[in-house]
Structures are given as C-alpha cells and as structure tokens.
Design an enzyme around this catalytic site. Structure first.
Site, mmCIF file in Angstrom:
data_model
loop_
_atom_site.group_PDB
_atom_site.id
_atom_site.type_symbol
_atom_site.label_atom_id
_atom_site.label_comp_id
_atom_site.label_asym_id
_atom_site.label_seq_id
_atom_site.Cartn_x
_atom_site.Cartn_y
_atom_site.Cartn_z
ATOM 1 N N ASP A 1 1.288 3.746 -3.137
ATOM 2 C CA ASP A 1 0.630 5.013 -3.035
ATOM 3 C C ASP A 1 1.910 6.191 -3.459
ATOM 4 O OD1 ASP A 1 -1.154 4.697 -1.947
ATOM 5 O OD2 ASP A 1 -1.401 5.111 0.116
ATOM 6 N N SER B 1 -7.096 2.155 -4.149
ATOM 7 C CA SER B 1 -6.398 2.886 -2.881
ATOM 8 C C SER B 1 -4.621 3.457 -4.419
ATOM 9 C CB SER B 1 -5.880 1.252 -2.874
ATOM 10 O OG SER B 1 -5.604 1.384 -1.596
ATOM 11 N N GLU C 1 0.716 -1.341 -0.076
ATOM 12 C CA GLU C 1 -0.135 0.405 -0.104
ATOM 13 C C GLU C 1 0.390 1.388 -0.107
ATOM 14 O OE1 GLU C 1 -2.920 2.232 -0.561
ATOM 15 O OE2 GLU C 1 -3.454 -0.192 0.393
#
Length: 594
Positions: free
Chosen positions: A306, A513, A302
């Site tokens: 990002d 995400s 994650e």
C-alpha cells in the site's frame, strides 16, 4: 365526590403500576440480529466467563441522517450549486447527533442495568456510546448468550453471541450494538492481496523508467509492464508521469491498515532507491490507534504494498499510514477487560473525531457481505458517508474472488447458491476498485471482485450505467445476483505483478489490494491539482465519475471474473461489474473534473 374518588383510585393504580411497567419495558425483547448457524470458520469453544469485562458500543439512530445524505450528494454533484462546499466536523456531528429522546431512553436503559451513563464514552456527535460491561450484564441487556468462539484457521478466540435482542421500545432508537454478532476480527478479515510465488521480479527499473518520460500515449508503455509493475509503469499507464504535486502543504493521502500489518520504513527507502530514486528520503507518517502497533522488525506484505505504491505515485504528497489495533484477543483463561476487535468502527470513529482529514483514503480489506450483520454494515457504511461529506475520497479494493469464493452458499439457512458480494466494497458511499492486468491493452484480471449488493439499493448515480450493462447481459447468471443492488466495482487499476520490497527483498504481489492504492494515488494527484488551483478537493467521487468524468477512463472491454462455478461477468463497452468504468487517465480527468 364519586368522580373524585374514581380519579384518586385511578391515580393510585397508576402509581402502583408505574414501577413494574418501567422494568417491564426493558424485558419486552425483539430480535435485532441473529445467525442461523455459527459463522463459517468459527467453532464454539465454551461459555464466556460471566465476569469477563469488555467495552460495549451502542450506535444510536442518527436523527438527521437523511439530511446528511442529501448534503453529501449536493456537495458531490458537479451540477449543484453546493458542489465542493464540504461540511465541517461540527456540521456533520450536528446532522448525525441522536434525538434527545433517544439519548434519554438509552441512558435510562443503561441505568436500569446498573451502568453509570455519565461515565460512558460518547463519540461521533453522541451517536456512539461506549460503556464497560461484564458478560453477565450484556447478556441481560441484550437477551443474548455470549460464548467463546475459536477461529479454526487463525486459532483466535473471541467473545460473541449468535443473536441479540433489544427491548422493543429501543428498536427505533438504536442502529447497532457491538460486539455482538459480527464475528470478523483483525486476523480473520480478508486482506485483498497475495504473494505471487514464482512470478518474475526485477531488482530495479533503471532501464525502463527513462523510456517512460513524457510518454504521450499508452502505446509507449513498455511491454515489460505486462509482467512486472513498478511506479514508472503505473505513472505512464495512467498518464501522471509529468505531473509535479504543488499543494503538498495541504493535500494528504491516508492508508488504513489492519491485521497487525506494519509499514516498514527501511523497506520504503529501499523501494525508493530501486523504483523511485527522486523520492529517497521521503518519510511516511505513522498514526497508531486503538492499540495499533508499529513493529519495524515485522514488515507486512499488505502494508508495504500500500505505502510503497501510494508514495511511489504521489511523491512528494504526505502519506499517512493508520495502524489500527484490535483490542487484545480474548484468552480463554484470562479475564482481560478488552475484546472488541471491531476494525471499521474503531478506525472511522477515530478519523471522524479529527478536525481535518486527508482528502484521499485507500483501504485493502473486506469480508463477504453476508458475513457482516446488516445492522453493522449499515452503520459502517453510514460512517463512510460522513467522511465523504467532509471532503474525502474513499477507495476500497473490490476483493479477489471474482463473483464469489468458496461454495457460494447463502448463510440464511437455505444454503442457496448465489454470487457473494464483498463489504465494504458494496457500500454506496465508497469508490470500489477492481483489477486489470497487461498493457496495450489492459484487460480485466480474473480475480477482480465484482457484483451486486444484497444489502444496499442501487444508487441513482449509477442507474443508467448499470441498466445499460444489464440490458446487454440478458438472462446470463439470472437468479444468481440482485440486479437492483448497489453494483461494483466503480473503477479499476492494475492488480498483478507489483514489485514490492519486503525485508529488503523484491517480491511480486497481486490482488485488488494493489489496485486500490494505485487508483487512490491518481485521485490524490487530482486533489492536489484542484487545491493548487484554489478549488475544493473532489470528495465523494461516484456522482462525478459516473457523469462529468466518465470520459476520463480507459474502458476495459475484455476479460471476466469467474467464481461460484460460473464464468462470472464479462468486461465490455461501458460500465461492467468486473472493471467498472475502467482505469484512470489523469490528463483527461484533469481536464474534465480538475
């Protein structure tokens, strides 16, 4: 004389009654929040040790919060004289400070329970008061039964209660107390991304990238971008390829990280070499808060997703990664004096305490709205309003379960089948980003979270857009959602087949995400443009994107987000609860709202 005796007697009676009455008012409890059952995924392990210490955070009602919301909408409305005149930290704290009566009453309550209120930590204009208490103290203060609960999937132990109360005199003065009934923690909250095992990956896009210079129109985006997404694909798709940031001394983008997810610097450089060669050497600022780590031997999917895509789109704009720790989880045989694991409150109070904040934020985490106590959700949502009033644009991923995951049954004891909205995606003060897939044209990705809040009313900025959608929807899905609730997502961006470097290897990652940092990257460039022109940053986006900016989006008109045993909602012309207003066209938005 008789009158004098009567008055004296009355005075003595009042004096005699005074002390019992004072203590009595702290025992006159009314329930603040209670669950019918232990929240899903958790099981009772045993009673919490009476002497276990932990920080108890009391959120006081903010005396002039309505004025803050008014100010937020004024500075975010392009048609208002105050547009762009964002509030300072001091302005915001003055509006959210509790009334002196609230402070006095809460301090008296703490003192009555043997807590020195002068030693309390006070944050956010004094609206949050944190004190160290034992389980025994907290149980008496809140008429609660604290137990140790275990999360079956993560094997995590926490101290929580399934209900808590406050003395009735405090209900109008206190918004929330934590930790109490919010069970989600750093490890059990949901990251809205997933590794796509078996999906196609590419080692670099040195062949594709040159074709994307000066693309001119979406029609020139190579078909390969339908199966493998890289920064070059996104920059072409959303029309940012030729824009060079100029306000990099002022403009910043912040990425909120949780779950012990660490953004790896070596992987970032590898990603640059393969997918954004001109950015090689650019660094990421790491800010660790509340015990957050930065373990460079343990890269997170994650976190890497990002930062690689916010950096990949916004270079050379400074990027900040916030590693937010939870306090160490409770160990059943350990009396360690910390166990909060309250991610949003910790991060928000930290950021709001800074004298200046990044102009753009993205967060890729969430929970089913119904698993977040209403009082807690309200307090967190109100903190996002404060951040928006200070000039920050706040993006959240919409979730990866379409209209709802699992059995879609309510947890209020009735086990009614309903669509399950996500939080904080459902907060009206954030901009929620859904997902798309493919190019020429883009279509909704099937997992794109979307729906209607059961907690927050529909804000006026989206009422026309949502009404138009509901008129087209007719009776489809009737009774499964709250048509008067805050509707989301607001916007969308690509959400599948993202090429991410993890441990030196390229993997394919999907989820909203991916969509949130992508959209946030485009907004960071818009903020750069505005700042370079001597203008204010955009701040809270929703009032302007639903009005002046609506033509700056590529409307997504096909695809759906099934869930709960239904086909979910379907994307169509105009706003819809699958892809919102659509995906961004930087050039058009630059002309409309830049």
């Amino acid at each position: 004389m008789l009158l004098g005796s009567s008055l004296l007697l009355l005075g003595l009676l009042q004096l005699a009654a005074a002390k019992p009455l004072i203590s009595k008012r702290w025992d006159d409890f009314e329930v603040k929040h209670a669950w019918v059952n232990v929240p899903n995924g958790w099981e009772l392990h045993g009673p919490a040790p009476a002497d276990h210490k932990f920080p108890l955070r009391v959120g006081l009602k903010q005396d002039r919060f309505d004025e803050l919301v008014t100010a937020l909408y004024e500075v975010s409305d392009p048609n208002h004289d105050n547009y762009g005149q964002h509030l300072s930290k001091e302005d915001v704290e003055a509006l959210v400070a509790p009334h002196p009566d609230s402070v006095d009453l809460v301090d008296s309550w703490l003192s009555a329970h043997g807590i020195d209120s002068s030693a309390a930590q006070r944050e956010n204009g004094g609206s949050f008061v944190t004190v160290i208490v034992t389980v025994e103290q907290a149980s008496r203060m809140l008429n609660a039964t604290y137990n140790v609960y275990r999360h079956a999937k993560t094997d995590e132990y926490i101290v929580r209660t399934t209900s808590y109360s406050l003395p009735s005199v405090l209900h109008e003065h206190i918004g929330v107390v934590a930790p109490t009934t919010y069970f989600s923690t750093m490890r059990s909250m949901k990251a809205t991304s997933f590794i796509q095992s078996g999906a196609k990956t590419i080692e670099d896009d040195h062949e594709v990238a040159p074709k994307l210079i000066n693309p001119g129109s979406l029609a020139t985006v190579p078909s390969s971008c339908s199966t493998t997404i890289t920064p070059a694909c996104l920059r072409a798709l959303y029309n940012t390829t030729t824009y060079v940031p100029k306000a990099t001394a002022t403009n910043k983008i912040g990425i909120a990280g949780y779950l012990d997810e660490f953004a790896n610097d070596a992987d970032l450089q590898t990603f640059f070499r393969r997918f954004r060669p001109d950015a090689v050497g650019a660094t990421l600022q790491h800010i660790q808060l509340n015990g957050g780590g930065n373990d460079q031997t343990d890269p997170g999917v994650e976190a890497n997703l990002d930062v690689q895509y916010t950096e990949g789109i916004t270079f050379p704009t400074p990027n900040i990664y916030y590693s937010t720790g939870g306090s160490p989880p409770f160990k059943p045989d350990d009396n360690t004096p910390t166990n909060t694991n309250e991610p949003y409150l910790d991060w928000l109070n930290f950021v709001l305490a800074q004298s200046s904040v990044p102009q753009t934020f993205t967060t890729s985490y969430g929970d089913d709205e119904q698993t977040v106590p209403f009082d807690y959700a309200t307090q967190v949502c109100n903190l996002f309003a404060q951040l928006g009033a200070r000039g920050a644009s706040i993006m959240f991923s919409s979730g990866d379960d379409g209209v709802g995951g699992g059995d879609c049954l309510t947890n209020d004891g009735t086990a009614t089948k309903e669509f399950l909205p996500n939080f904080p995606a459902s907060c009206p003060f954030v901009t929620t980003v859904g997902g798309t897939i493919r190019v020429n044209p883009e279509v909704a990705v099937s997992f794109s979270g979307g729906g209607f809040s059961n907690y927050f009313a529909q804000p006026s900025y989206q009422s026309t857009a949502v009404s138009n959608f509901l008129a087209r929807l007719g009776t489809t899905n009737a009774g499964l959602f709250n048509k008067t609730g805050r509707a989301y997502p607001d916007v969308a961006a690509q959400g599948q087949n993202f090429q991410v470097v993890l441990g030196g290897r390229v993997i394919s990652v999907g989820g909203t995400s991916a969509s949130s940092p992508t959209f946030a990257g485009v907004i960071a460039l818009l903020n750069d443009f505005r700042i370079s022109q001597g203008k204010s940053p955009l701040g809270f986006l929703n009032p302007i994107i639903y009005s002046t900016g609506v033509k700056g989006f590529n409307d997504i008109t096909s695809g759906s987000n099934p869930g709960c045993g239904t086909n979910g909602f379907t994307a169509g012309a105009g706003w819809d609860p699958v892809t919102g207003l659509g995906t961004p066209d930087f050039g058009k938005l630059q002309a409309l709202i830049g």
